[in-house]
Design an enzyme around this catalytic site. Structure first.
Site, PDB file in Angstrom:
ATOM      1  N   GLU B  53     106.874  17.640 -58.527  1.00 23.83           N
ATOM      2  CA  GLU B  53     106.293  16.311 -58.347  1.00 23.83           C
ATOM      3  C   GLU B  53     104.936  16.336 -57.655  1.00 23.83           C
ATOM      4  O   GLU B  53     104.094  15.465 -57.880  1.00 23.83           O
ATOM      5  CB  GLU B  53     107.256  15.403 -57.567  1.00 23.83           C
ATOM      6  CG  GLU B  53     108.515  15.012 -58.330  1.00 23.83           C
ATOM      7  CD  GLU B  53     109.645  16.011 -58.171  1.00 23.83           C
ATOM      8  OE1 GLU B  53     109.407  17.113 -57.619  1.00 23.83           O
ATOM      9  OE2 GLU B  53     110.781  15.701 -58.598  1.00 23.83           O
ATOM     10  N   PHE B 115     123.339   9.651 -51.550  1.00 24.71           N
ATOM     11  CA  PHE B 115     122.843  10.878 -52.173  1.00 24.71           C
ATOM     12  C   PHE B 115     121.414  10.652 -52.677  1.00 24.71           C
ATOM     13  O   PHE B 115     121.130   9.679 -53.355  1.00 24.71           O
ATOM     14  CB  PHE B 115     123.759  11.281 -53.337  1.00 24.71           C
ATOM     15  CG  PHE B 115     123.258  12.470 -54.102  1.00 24.71           C
ATOM     16  CD1 PHE B 115     123.197  13.728 -53.501  1.00 24.71           C
ATOM     17  CD2 PHE B 115     122.808  12.344 -55.411  1.00 24.71           C
ATOM     18  CE1 PHE B 115     122.714  14.823 -54.205  1.00 24.71           C
ATOM     19  CE2 PHE B 115     122.334  13.436 -56.116  1.00 24.71           C
ATOM     20  CZ  PHE B 115     122.274  14.682 -55.501  1.00 24.71           C
ATOM     21  N   GLN B 116     120.546  11.572 -52.347  1.00 22.56           N
ATOM     22  CA  GLN B 116     119.129  11.529 -52.720  1.00 22.56           C
ATOM     23  C   GLN B 116     118.442  10.229 -52.287  1.00 22.56           C
ATOM     24  O   GLN B 116     117.545   9.736 -52.965  1.00 22.56           O
ATOM     25  CB  GLN B 116     118.934  11.785 -54.220  1.00 22.56           C
ATOM     26  CG  GLN B 116     119.261  13.246 -54.591  1.00 22.56           C
ATOM     27  CD  GLN B 116     118.752  13.675 -55.954  1.00 22.56           C
ATOM     28  OE1 GLN B 116     118.626  12.854 -56.864  1.00 22.56           O
ATOM     29  NE2 GLN B 116     118.479  14.964 -56.114  1.00 22.56           N
ATOM     30  N   LYS B 165     117.371   1.595 -58.156  1.00 23.94           N
ATOM     31  CA  LYS B 165     117.890   1.810 -59.513  1.00 23.94           C
ATOM     32  C   LYS B 165     118.434   0.520 -60.138  1.00 23.94           C
ATOM     33  O   LYS B 165     118.213   0.244 -61.316  1.00 23.94           O
ATOM     34  CB  LYS B 165     118.982   2.885 -59.487  1.00 23.94           C
ATOM     35  CG  LYS B 165     119.341   3.385 -60.878  1.00 23.94           C
ATOM     36  CD  LYS B 165     120.187   4.634 -60.820  1.00 23.94           C
ATOM     37  CE  LYS B 165     120.475   5.150 -62.225  1.00 23.94           C
ATOM     38  NZ  LYS B 165     121.327   6.344 -62.196  1.00 23.94           N
TER      39      LYS B 165
END
Lengths: 160, 565
Positions: B53, B115-116, B165
């Site tokens: 990235e 998570f993440q 998301k």
């Protein structure tokens, strides 16, 4: 010099962090800070007091002004501004006379007395930081148990 | 106001970017940005896949600096987002327009160490021009419009849009606004004509005036105006390193970059000047040395689009706030109106030219055939003048500053503010996407190139043929030079020991690798690379002991140059 900065910001989460981070990252110090929503709930007003020479204060104002979330930044002239800080002092009472003495002292500074107990007394004082400092010095011999101060809130006088 | 349409947040993002004219993005998918990636198959935006990235951000940065439109990079949440931060900080330090779009865990999971999950808004705030985190899908169109506007106007910079998301997947009635208001953002100021007049007056009444052109001159494309003023007032021009190439470096009035690794003649003349017209510069310590020494002896006229730069590092006598091209245009107009033009060479200009000639003739260069100056001059000789050059960070970067003359303004780019190793190669890929019809060369060192060499995969698979001009001293050369100079030759952690073999490395990615061990071989290699339609790495072994000189040691003034003995 001591400077009072009045900063109108958008009332969004995270703004206080951004402003205080700006001070840290640009190597400026915050002396006191107070924040509250304005008459328009879309905006909050922060009053920050800081120390620096003229060039440093000018640079702080420019950096604050550059921030996209700040709507207006003003360096207030302390002689044309009403500024106050709220403080609470919890003071020890060692003998019968102390309560009366502290009451007198509080009255002299326009303070109010709360929560009088056998062993302690609380004084609320709304004043300039200098006056609060002076009160603190005079109260010290009695024994200060705890202090809470809010930071300065300031508004420029009309026509100033 | 456009009519409402119902669609998902991810689709609205693509549509909003298309409205901003985005043709391609650089990025890497992950769990938290998959709804956005799913939309790439249903829109006309090209996705260019990276291998890390950080490189996505550097590619977007290179694209943005060349096109002066925000380059766009994509990353997923958590580590994807933190990886992209170095690239964002680099763009911020050099005022490059960029929009970074990161995925985030769903709104309900934020703050629960999912998570993440990373608080990328909190982490990025100090290194972005602005950061958004829309909490509803309906916010996306306006957020994108504001984001692009903030990134490219005023003093450009990176904008982060972090999208949870569920905000990507939720459907909403979308309004794509034509107008919006950002109350606290005032990117434009009209330059004050009175101050421009004062600036002219100060320049005319100085005995040794000089122009210092910074990166802002390049960002605002003020090349013609700068040249007109320099020629009208017979002012020598030095640049900061970021401003390198703001003025043609083959022009008789050009002295090249000042600073830690500036040209000897530029530093000498800057140290002798009594008045400086500083254009679009923040007076970096790397450019001017100690601030106190600089401002003590100089009258400073400062033009900048960012009011906060005025007086930040240097006390100025005259300040002109506004786009520097607009300010310089006013100056040109006033010079024409008042018929001010100096045509005769005065004592100062004669002295400047003599000093320049002296150093061009007498600067001691590496005696070997493969000295940096000879290599970079060969590159300059063979590259068309419109070619775009990027650099990595290190000795090669400073040799490029000294020995690679930029003829066409605005064709040289480097990570000058943050000094990010690994910037040059991915930035070259972004630059090539912006300008596919000109050769794009990354002047590299082995240490810096190693940090993002995996972008060879992107260059090959995405058919973006750039050239890596790799000055390979098999070490972290600049650190080694400092250890030789300031740490008693105690060499620690600097040797790269000819690993990897860069020719084989290039070939393993499907790129072209050429080793050039003589000037003749280099000549052939550059010509081969220029005619090639695949990315090429030219590996050029050089003397690991060659230093970059002249050198102004940190914390000293420009007059204290260490010169080659």
């Amino acid at each position: 010099m001591w400077a009072i900065l009045s900063i109108l910001v958008e009332n969004k989460p995270g703004i206080l962090f951004k402003i205080t981070h700006l001070f840290r990252s640009r190597n400026f110090n915050i002396d006191s800070i107070s924040v509250g929503v304005t008459e328009n709930p879309d905006y909050s007003k922060m009053t920050i007091t800081t120390y620096g020479d003229e060039k440093q204060v000018e640079q702080i104002v420019k950096q604050l002004d550059k921030m996209i979330d700040t709507v207006k930044v003003e360096h207030l002239d302390e002689h044309k501004t009403v500024y106050r800080e709220l403080s609470l002092f919890k003071i020890k009472l060692s003998n019968a006379n102390d309560s009366m003495e502290i009451n007198k002292l509080a009255n002299a500074y326009g303070g109010k007395v709360h929560d009088v107990k056998k062993e302690s007394i609380m004084v609320e004082l709304t004043a300039t930081p200098d006056q609060i400092q002076a009160f603190e010095e005079l109260a010290k011999p009695f024994g200060i148990i705890d202090v809470a101060r809010t930071g300065v809130a300031a508004l420029q006088r009309s026509g100033a | 106001m456009n009519k409402m349409e119902s669609m998902s947040g991810a689709k609205a993002l693509m549509k909003a970017m298309e409205k901003e004219g985005v043709k391609q993005v650089f990025g890497l998918p992950g769990g938290a940005n998959l709804p956005m990636y799913d939309e790439f198959s249903r829109c006309d935006i090209r996705h260019i896949l990276v291998r890390h990235e950080q490189s996505a951000a550097h590619m977007a940065d290179g694209f943005g600096r060349v096109s002066r439109k925000p380059g766009v990079c994509f990353a997923t949440s958590g580590p994807g987002a933190t990886n992209i931060l170095t690239g964002i900080a680099t763009a911020q330090a050099d005022s490059a327009p960029m929009v970074a779009v990161t995925g985030q865990v769903p709104v309900a999971m934020i703050g629960r160490d999912a998570f993440q999950e990373s608080d990328i808004i909190g982490m990025a705030n100090p290194v972005v021009k602005y950061a958004f985190q829309p909490r509803t899908a309906a916010e996306i169109p306006e957020t994108v419009k504001k984001g692009f506007f903030i990134a490219e106007t005023g003093r450009p910079g990176p904008v982060l849009i972090d999208i949870p998301k569920d905000v990507q997947t939720n459907e909403s009635e979308m309004i794509f606004p034509d107008e919006f208001k950002i109350q606290g953002y005032h990117p434009w100021a009209d330059p004050d004509i009175v101050n421009v007049e004062k600036a002219i007056d100060m320049l005319l009444h100085s005995e040794k005036p000089i122009i210092l052109a910074g990166g802002g001159t390049i960002i605002s494309s003020a090349f013609a105006e700068l040249q007109a003023i320099a020629e009208a007032l017979m002012l020598p021009v030095v640049t900061t390193f970021k401003g390198k190439g703001a003025f043609p470096e083959n022009h008789p009035l050009s002295l090249g970059p000042i600073g830690m690794h500036g040209h000897a003649e530029a530093n000498k003349m800057m140290a002798e000047a009594d008045c400086v017209l500083a254009i679009g510069t923040r007076f970096s310590d790397r450019s001017v040395g100690t601030f106190e020494a600089f401002e003590k002896r100089l009258k400073i006229i400062h033009m900048d689009v960012d009011p906060a730069e005025i007086g930040k590092n240097q006390t100025t006598q005259v300040a002109v706030v506004g786009d520097v091209r607009a300010s310089l245009r006013i100056m040109v107009k006033l010079l024409l109106q008042k018929q001010i033009k100096k045509t005769e060479e005065n004592t100062w200009i004669k002295h400047v030219k003599e000093t320049k000639d002296y150093w061009k003739e007498n600067l001691k260069l590496h005696p070997g055939e493969m000295g940096a100056a000879k290599l970079l001059r060969k590159l300059r000789e063979l590259l068309p003048k419109e070619s775009v050059v990027t650099t990595e960070v290190g000795q090669h970067q400073m040799w490029a500053s000294l020995f690679y003359d930029v003829i066409q303004p605005g064709t040289f780019f480097s990570s000058t503010g943050l000094g990010t190793m690994g910037w040059g190669f991915p930035a070259a890929i972004g630059a090539k996407v912006a300008k596919p019809d000109v050769p794009v060369v990354d002047i590299a060192g082995d240490g810096s190139f190693s940090m993002t060499e995996n972008s060879l995969a992107t260059a090959v698979l995405e058919d973006i043929p750039v050239i890596v001009f790799l000055l390979n001293n098999s070490s972290l050369g600049m650190v080694a030079q400092w250890q030789r100079t300031f740490y008693g030759r105690r060499m620690n952690g600097v040797e790269q020991n000819h690993c990897p073999d860069y020719v084989k490395l290039a070939e393993s990615y499907g790129a072209q690798g050429i080793r050039a061990q003589s000037i003749d071989e280099l000549d052939k290699a550059i010509k081969t690379a220029l005619s090639s339609d695949v990315a090429t790495v030219i590996d050029i072994p050089i003397d690991p002991e060659e230093d970059v000189l002249p050198f102004v040691a940190p914390g000293t003034s420009l007059s204290d140059m260490i010169l080659p003995s």
